[in-house]
Design a protein around this motif. Structure first.
Motif: not given
Length: 407
Positions: A232-237, A67-70
């Motif tokens: 404001s936050s993006i979550y990437v698998r 999981l990565l967050t922006l």
């Protein structure tokens, strides 16, 4: 005794060595107590640390490390930046990206149990608009109730994070249960379980983007048309084998014009750091354990000195019957080591039991490092030998005539 050299057999040596302990059991138990407490402290500290680390690492494995967050960072002038509205759609076109979800923190909109709560008592709760696939990306579940769907995402309906529900006193879901969000009444549809990878979700009330636009005025103008956003936050698998590659591409993909204004992180790194830091306070408690062991050593030395004084007649009689200085010295030194060993074994068992009980309440696997229990017993033996050395030498140097006369 053996046929050669007058040496005691092991069975006889154990019987002679344990005489003082068997004759004065209460005094022996109190002397061993300090060593038992110190050993238990050492074993428990190391065991609990290892168990908590194992539990946390198991949680990381369950949640995944992909999981990565922006999040929006800061501009070159120090002003707060914003993610582009199109950022989530752009990221979905990257290779090795599996899932993308996003939320938007709606500032200056707070959460209240009812309209009677003072405006300043926000409780640290936030309002966030969310995409509907958030739970699958964060691997978070529902504790009770239901998640948002395309219908409820357009209506004044909210789902509470675990901490938000606790602070609002929402412990069950029933029809027409409502809370105040930004001056509007919202029905509560459900409550989430804890989200270790994104703790901010726990303290948030989550609503759909259409509802945020309609009821809270959260909009952006895109070519003159109002749209809900931006996130404001993006979550990437990402694909597990290509996390680093995806991480390097996220910022320039999300905001090609200002990639330096996008912060990219990997939440599992924070949990891994917590696992590594779980023993940060070990030195303090291990120090307390060492202090207890020193106190125990003083107690053992004290009882052995007193034992030598009280048993002068026994020492004199044994010397008169042919016992050598070495045998007298071995007897009292062995008694000291045996006393410390008993305390060490009891302490190890107590430390293991304490670790197992506490780990069981937390749902962790019980992990007792070999160096914890082995080191505890070895320390006890060394302390017993050190504490008993001087009294043993003193006992062996007593002349039999003097010992019998002064008894």
């Amino acid at each position: 005794m053996s046929a050669k050299g007058g040496r005691l057999r092991l069975k006889d040596w154990l019987r002679v060595t344990s005489v003082g302990l068997r004759v004065r059991p209460l005094r022996a138990a109190l002397s061993a107590l300090g060593i038992a407490i110190g050993t238990a402290a050492i074993v428990a500290v190391l065991g609990l640390t290892s168990s908590s680390q194992a539990g946390l690492l198991a949680e990381i494995d369950r949640l995944g490390t992909n999981l990565l967050t922006l999040e929006a960072g800061q501009s070159l002038t120090g002003a707060e930046a914003k993610l582009p509205l199109e950022a989530p759609a752009r990221i979905t076109h990257l290779d090795d990206v599996q899932l993308v979800a996003h939320t938007a923190l709606i500032k200056r909109k707070y959460v209240y149990r009812n309209s009677l709560i003072p405006v300043g008592n926000t409780g640290g709760l936030q309002v966030r608009a969310t995409s509907l696939n958030l739970l699958s990306v964060l691997d978070t579940g529902l504790a009770r109730g239901a998640w948002l769907n395309p219908g409820t995402a357009r209506e004044p309906v909210a789902v509470l994070g675990s901490a938000a529900a606790r602070r609002l006193g929402v412990d069950r879901i029933f029809p027409d249960q409502r809370i105040r969000l930004g001056g509007q009444w919202f029905n509560v549809a459900g409550v989430l379980t804890s989200s270790p990878l994104e703790p901010d979700i726990d303290s948030s009330a989550l609503i759909g983007y259409p509802a945020a636009q309609r009821y809270l005025g959260y909009i952006s103008l895109i070519q003159g048309a109002p749209q809900a956003g931006p996130p404001s936050s993006i979550y990437v698998r990402a694909d597990t084998d290509h996390v680093a590659t995806v991480q390097a591409l996220l910022a320039p993909t999300a905001d090609p014009e200002a990639p330096n204004e996008v912060d990219v992180s990997q939440p599992s790194d924070v949990l891994t750091a917590r696992a590594a830091a779980a023993g940060a306070f070990d030195s303090l408690f291990l120090g307390l354990g060492v202090v207890a062991l020193i106190v125990g050593a003083v107690g053992v030395a004290n009882i052995m000195i007193i034992s030598v004084l009280e048993r002068r007649s026994e020492i004199g009689l044994r010397r008169a019957l042919g016992a050598t200085k070495s045998q007298i010295r071995t007897q009292f030194l062995g008694e000291s080591i045996l006393l410390a060993l008993i305390g060490g074994v009891v302490g190890v068992l107590a430390g293991i039991a304490a670790t197992a009980i506490y780990a069981g309440t937390k749902g962790w696997d019980t992990v007792i490092p070999a160096d914890a229990w082995a080191g505890g017993i070895a320390s006890a033996i060394l302390i017993g030998a050190f504490a008993g050395l001087m009294p043993a030498v003193r006992a062996s140097r007593l002349p039999p005539t003097v010992a019998l006369r002064t008894a």
